[in-house]
Design a protein around this motif. Structure first.
Motif, PDB file in Angstrom:
ATOM      1  N   PHE A 236       0.840  -1.206   0.000  1.00  0.00           N
ATOM      2  CA  PHE A 236       0.000   0.000   0.000  1.00  0.00           C
ATOM      3  C   PHE A 236       0.870   1.249   0.000  1.00  0.00           C
ATOM      4  O   PHE A 236       0.616   2.212  -0.732  1.00  0.00           O
ATOM      5  N   GLU A 383      -9.469  -0.502  11.057  1.00  0.00           N
ATOM      6  CA  GLU A 383      -9.542   0.138   9.744  1.00  0.00           C
ATOM      7  C   GLU A 383     -10.975   0.096   9.210  1.00  0.00           C
ATOM      8  O   GLU A 383     -11.420   1.011   8.508  1.00  0.00           O
ATOM      9  N   LEU A 494      -6.084   3.329   5.137  1.00  0.00           N
ATOM     10  CA  LEU A 494      -6.825   2.269   4.465  1.00  0.00           C
ATOM     11  C   LEU A 494      -8.316   2.613   4.429  1.00  0.00           C
ATOM     12  O   LEU A 494      -8.991   2.428   3.409  1.00  0.00           O
ATOM     13  N   SER A 540     -10.355  -3.607  -2.073  1.00  0.00           N
ATOM     14  CA  SER A 540      -9.562  -3.467  -0.857  1.00  0.00           C
ATOM     15  C   SER A 540      -8.381  -2.552  -1.137  1.00  0.00           C
ATOM     16  O   SER A 540      -7.778  -2.625  -2.219  1.00  0.00           O
ATOM     17  N   PRO A 541      -8.033  -1.680  -0.203  1.00  0.00           N
ATOM     18  CA  PRO A 541      -6.846  -0.825  -0.386  1.00  0.00           C
ATOM     19  C   PRO A 541      -5.571  -1.627  -0.596  1.00  0.00           C
ATOM     20  O   PRO A 541      -4.583  -1.109  -1.117  1.00  0.00           O
ATOM     21  N   LEU A 542      -5.600  -2.898  -0.180  1.00  0.00           N
ATOM     22  CA  LEU A 542      -4.428  -3.752  -0.309  1.00  0.00           C
ATOM     23  C   LEU A 542      -4.355  -4.407  -1.685  1.00  0.00           C
ATOM     24  O   LEU A 542      -3.355  -5.044  -2.017  1.00  0.00           O
TER      25      LEU A 542
END
Length: 564
Positions: A236, A383, A494, A540-542
């Motif tokens: 990230f 998060e 996130l 997902s931010p990931l």
């Protein structure tokens, strides 16, 4: 029940511990999953009661850090919390090794067991004295921070009260406000360095006693990270540097042009967004609260019910005053099913951000408390909690005019810009902590040098030269989380990434965005963060490429909404 009427008494720690020990014995003798589950429900009653009393003591202490009674009560909970945690984890360990585990997973969920096993990795009775010392160090930092009485503009100002001056159209006033704040931190430099040095060494010692090489993996365990680790955050971080920092650089160039800046973009220009002044709330604190009540009453049946409970039971303390702890937070009183919002209004747009951000937390707790039977499954990892709050800031857009009147367009532009520019800063806070805890022997000057180096990577557009405190790379000491909640800050980043996706949905179809958000909130902590996000049909931010896709959408919106 109104907050002022909530009864408080110090719980009998020995009786509480004895009751949990008795439940552990009962658990060992149980002949079925149903009998063990009944023990769990009995334990839950105890944790709900003590959790409520602890929250009451914490809130009343932070409302007035000078009150000796609640200062002692907070110290009491800091002292017993590791001991209580030991008892609860011992109970949890027995459930994890139960011969009836498969049946219990059907009642509690497999995720409950995974989370419990994660907590067990982060605790041993051996580290209890260190945890107690850690809590005392954290309280000493918070009290020092709250003690600030800074001479400015003929007044004695707390740190939150300086915020309005930092957004003054007069550049010399903004600079002077940062200088006055910096002087306070410089005057307490030795104490601040000493507290943090002790915290780093304390946490590192805890980690080593648990078999970890550094505090980093223990920090992730303490944050309840059940679906990603440092490698995911590093990925990230790479996306932030490659896909977001260049965009924020352009956003800040546009800001500099708007405010008529011709020279270097100084740190005291960062919060000033319009030449004729930032958007500020139009009305008294009481009028802002009335607008918040109107907003949530009209927004949906669910929010209408929620906000009525908040106002009927006086579940706000938002005015900044002497002796009050800095910052803002939302906590809860599980015995009553109520949340509580704490803040420090200072006459800036941040006052409205609090009424949407912290209300997002509060609404999520209120909703989950009604819909999810088990208290352990009501709250997700942090998060996801921050997604509740940051998304609410955008989903309330149709009502922002209640607070800002003819300054609404200015607020919404600066709010979206802030949402983007926050992510590199928050990621930097997390990166800093990873480097510090990976090398705990660093001196204070070495830590400051690390921070200054990271500033050049994550916020290359800012010049800190000539400012006390900030100019020597010590600005991180103003960030409460670094002292009080290690490794928390990446959760905001996130969450902001997901919140920006809810904003993009809102721009296309506001009702659909709200329904997806409500479904996200209703799941509480029944899934991991990544699974919650994917269940809402979001990235997902990931995920690789997530930030790039989001920033393209938001950049287009910003470009079309630029104001002179």
């Amino acid at each position: 029940m109104k907050f002022s009427e909530m009864p408080y008494h110090r719980p009998d720690a020995e009786a509480l511990f004895g009751a949990i020990d008795a439940l552990c014995d009962k658990l060992d003798k149980a002949k079925s999953a149903d009998e063990q589950y009944a023990c769990y429900l009995e334990l839950e009653k105890h944790t709900i009661e003590v959790g409520t009393l602890s929250s009451i003591a914490y809130v009343r202490n932070t409302i007035d850090t000078r009150d000796p009674f609640y200062e002692k009560e907070r110290a009491f909970f800091d002292e017993i919390s590791p001991l209580l945690n030991e008892k609860i984890l011992n109970f949890g360990k027995k459930l994890c090794t139960s011969p009836y585990r498969k049946e219990l997973e059907g009642k509690l969920s497999p995720l409950w067991f995974y989370n419990m096993e994660l907590q067990l990795k982060g605790f041993s009775p051996e580290i209890i004295p260190l945890m107690q010392e850690e809590a005392k160090l954290e309280a000493s930092y918070q009290k020092l921070y709250a003690s600030a009485q800074i001479d400015f503009d003929g007044k004695k100002c707390t740190i939150p009260q300086l915020a309005a001056y930092k957004q003054n159209p007069d550049r010399s006033v903004r600079k002077a406000a940062y200088e006055a704040e910096g002087a306070f931190f410089d005057a307490h430099r030795e104490e601040l360095d000493d507290i943090y040095d002790k915290l780093v060494k304390n946490r590192t010692q805890q980690a080593k006693k648990l078999g970890f090489e550094t505090y980093v993996p223990l920090g992730y365990i303490r944050m309840g990270r059940n679906c990603y680790g440092p490698d995911g955050v590093a990925n990230f971080r790479r996306q932030v540097l490659s896909d977001l920092v260049p965009l924020v650089d352009k956003v800040k160039a546009a800001q500099a042009k708007r405010i008529g800046l011709t020279g270097d973009f100084k740190f005291y220009d960062d919060l000033f967004t319009f030449k004729d002044g930032n958007a500020v709330p139009q009305g008294t604190p009481e009028e802002l609260l009335a607008s918040a009540k109107k907003m949530y009453t009209e927004m949906s049946p669910e929010t209408a019910e929620f906000i009525k409970v908040m106002f009927d039971n006086e579940l706000f303390d938002v005015l900044s005053k002497e002796g009050k702890a800095a910052g803002g937070y939302c906590t809860d009183f599980p015995l009553y099913g109520y949340p509580f919002i704490f803040s420090n209004f200072n006459g800036t747009s941040g006052d409205v951000d609090v009424l949407t951000h912290e209300a997002g937390h509060a609404f999520a707790f209120y909703t989950a408390n009604k819909e999810i039977p088990l208290s352990d499954l009501r709250s997700p990892s942090l998060e996801a909690c921050e997604t509740h709050s940051m998304s609410m800031e955008f989903l309330t857009s149709p009502y922002h005019h209640l607070f800002f009147k003819d300054q609404t367009a200015k607020y919404e532009l600066s709010h979206a810009e802030d949402a983007l520019s926050f992510i590199p800063y928050g990621t930097m806070v997390d990166h800093f902590q990873e480097l510090v805890y990976s090398k705990p022997e660093m001196t204070p000057d070495e830590r400051n040098a690390v921070w200054a180096s990271l500033e050049k990577q994550y916020r290359p557009y800012i010049d800190f030269a000539g400012l006390p405190f900030y100019g020597r790379g010590a600005g991180w000491q103003r960030q409460l989380h670094i002292y009080l909640n290690p490794f928390y800050y990446i959760d905001y980043c996130l969450a902001q990434t997901v919140a920006l996706q809810f904003f993009a949905l809102f721009l296309h179809d506001a009702q659909n965005a709200w329904e997806k958000y409500l479904a996200f909130v209703r799941m509480g902590g029944t899934k991991t963060f990544v699974d919650l996000v994917h269940s809402a049909g979001l990235l997902s931010p990931l995920d690789d490429g997530c930030l790039k896709r989001i920033t393209e959408t938001i950049a287009a919106w910003l470009s079309s909404h630029q104001l002179a």
